[in-house]
Design a protein around this motif. Structure first.
Motif, short mmCIF file in Angstrom:
data_model
loop_
_atom_site.label_atom_id
_atom_site.label_comp_id
_atom_site.label_asym_id
_atom_site.label_seq_id
_atom_site.Cartn_x
_atom_site.Cartn_y
_atom_site.Cartn_z
N PRO A 69 -0.60 -1.38 4.72
CA PRO A 69 1.34 -0.31 3.52
C PRO A 69 2.72 -0.94 4.83
O PRO A 69 2.83 -1.17 3.84
CB PRO A 69 0.57 0.46 3.30
CG PRO A 69 -0.75 0.62 3.70
CD PRO A 69 -1.37 -0.09 4.48
N GLY A 70 2.37 -0.62 5.65
CA GLY A 70 4.41 -0.27 5.93
C GLY A 70 4.35 -2.30 6.37
O GLY A 70 5.49 -2.14 6.99
N SER A 71 3.68 -2.86 6.37
CA SER A 71 3.63 -4.49 6.61
C SER A 71 4.78 -4.81 5.08
O SER A 71 5.51 -4.40 4.51
CB SER A 71 2.98 -5.53 7.04
OG SER A 71 2.06 -6.17 5.36
N ARG A 72 5.19 -6.23 6.03
CA ARG A 72 6.89 -6.99 5.05
C ARG A 72 5.72 -7.40 3.66
O ARG A 72 6.67 -7.83 3.36
CB ARG A 72 7.77 -7.52 5.62
CG ARG A 72 8.57 -6.95 6.60
CD ARG A 72 9.51 -8.23 7.45
NE ARG A 72 9.96 -9.22 6.12
CZ ARG A 72 9.91 -10.47 6.96
NH1 ARG A 72 8.75 -10.98 8.25
NH2 ARG A 72 10.43 -11.29 5.99
N GLY A 73 4.82 -7.94 4.08
CA GLY A 73 4.22 -8.52 2.95
C GLY A 73 3.78 -7.55 1.92
O GLY A 73 4.27 -7.73 0.76
N ALA A 74 3.60 -5.65 2.31
CA ALA A 74 3.16 -5.36 0.79
C ALA A 74 4.22 -4.49 0.50
O ALA A 74 4.69 -4.18 -0.87
CB ALA A 74 2.59 -3.89 1.73
N THR A 75 4.80 -4.07 1.17
CA THR A 75 6.83 -3.54 0.66
C THR A 75 7.57 -4.57 -0.03
O THR A 75 7.97 -4.10 -1.14
CB THR A 75 7.72 -3.85 1.86
OG1 THR A 75 7.61 -4.17 2.08
CG2 THR A 75 6.97 -1.99 2.65
N SER A 76 7.16 -5.97 0.35
CA SER A 76 7.76 -7.39 -0.62
C SER A 76 6.56 -7.24 -1.50
O SER A 76 7.43 -7.35 -3.24
CB SER A 76 7.93 -8.69 0.19
OG SER A 76 8.51 -8.71 1.08
#
Length: 268
Positions: free
Chosen positions: A240-247
């Motif tokens: 959930p903290g990855s750039r992919g998830a936040t995007s």
């Protein structure tokens, strides 16, 4: 996230393969479901990748979307709960769907089979996402007839806009003859690599061409996004903290807010 007043049926389409259609479908659906929306994903691609990404059984013999299209089995009988995400359901695709393209040719009202199945569903969803195959055959036409909105993921690479005109023409044909409420409501830029000038140039091209239909959120190239499906998860739950998830979370938020501001199903 705000919930729409009525069900938004969104078809995720692009006839180019490998642009992030399934990844986008799965992650947007999970993001919206985790934030209080009731979401149904319909896997309309014979490869069954959306079913894999949501860890829903889709081996041969499992009741699937093929049964709904060809044998008129109610969607409610084939929809499965997605494990660990209470507000999310998935109608899987098995390999049987590969033959549906040919079998649909002789079926009565072949273009509107999916639309009727969704309309007959007894429950109420906030969102229905339809993951299309990378072609413009009868399965994709069924998705376009069933949907009010089309979401087009566009890869930030050299051939991004190639083939898009054909897709837009087909959408216009469906709008004229089968579904006057269809609207290309959302364009999402995927696989964005900030280190290249090309990604920047493609982004500018797409924004100039489609204006405010393009989401501000852009999905970067991200290892976590690629890894997640091999664990039967979306990137939203895998990391959930990855750039992919936040995007993807930002993209889902934008889609939710737009749906509240604008009447869904307007003509373009």
């Amino acid at each position: 996230m705000p919930r729409p007043e009525r069900t938004r049926v969104m078809c995720v389409a692009n006839q180019k393969g490998g642009v992030g259609k399934t990844t986008t479908t799965v992650n947007l659906a999970v993001a919206l479901a985790l934030h209080g929306n009731r979401v149904l994903v319909i896997d309309l691609d014979p490869q069954g990748n959306a079913s894999t990404g949501l860890n829903v059984p889709h081996h041969s013999g499992v009741p699937d979307v093929y049964d709904c299209l060809i044998n008129s089995v109610p969607l409610a009988e084939v929809a499965q709960n997605v494990e660990g995400i209470p507000n999310l359901w998935c109608v899987p695709a098995t390999i049987d769907l590969a033959g549906a393209e040919i079998e649909l040719v002789s079926v009565v009202a072949r273009e509107s089979r999916l639309s009727r199945a969704i309309a007959a569903y007894p429950g109420q969803f906030d969102y229905v996402f339809i993951d299309c195959p990378p072609s413009l055959g009868l399965l994709t036409v069924n998705a376009l007839v069933a949907a009010q909105e089309v979401l087009i993921p566009i890869q930030c690479e050299y051939y991004a806009l190639e083939g898009l005109n054909q897709l837009i023409q087909n959408i216009n044909l469906v709008r004229q003859h089968l579904n006057p409420n269809l609207d290309v409501s959302t364009i999402l830029l995927t696989m964005y690599d900030r280190r290249t000038r090309l990604a920047d140039a493609v982004e500018q091209d797409v924004r100039n061409h489609f204006g405010d239909k393009v989401l501000q959120a852009v999905i970067p190239r991200n290892v976590r996004v690629s890894e997640a499906p091999s664990y039967g998860q979306s990137v939203m739950t895998y990391d959930p903290g990855s750039r992919g998830a936040t995007s993807y979370f930002e993209a889902a938020q934008e889609i939710a807010e737009r749906g509240v501001k604008e009447p869904v199903g307007r003509n373009a």
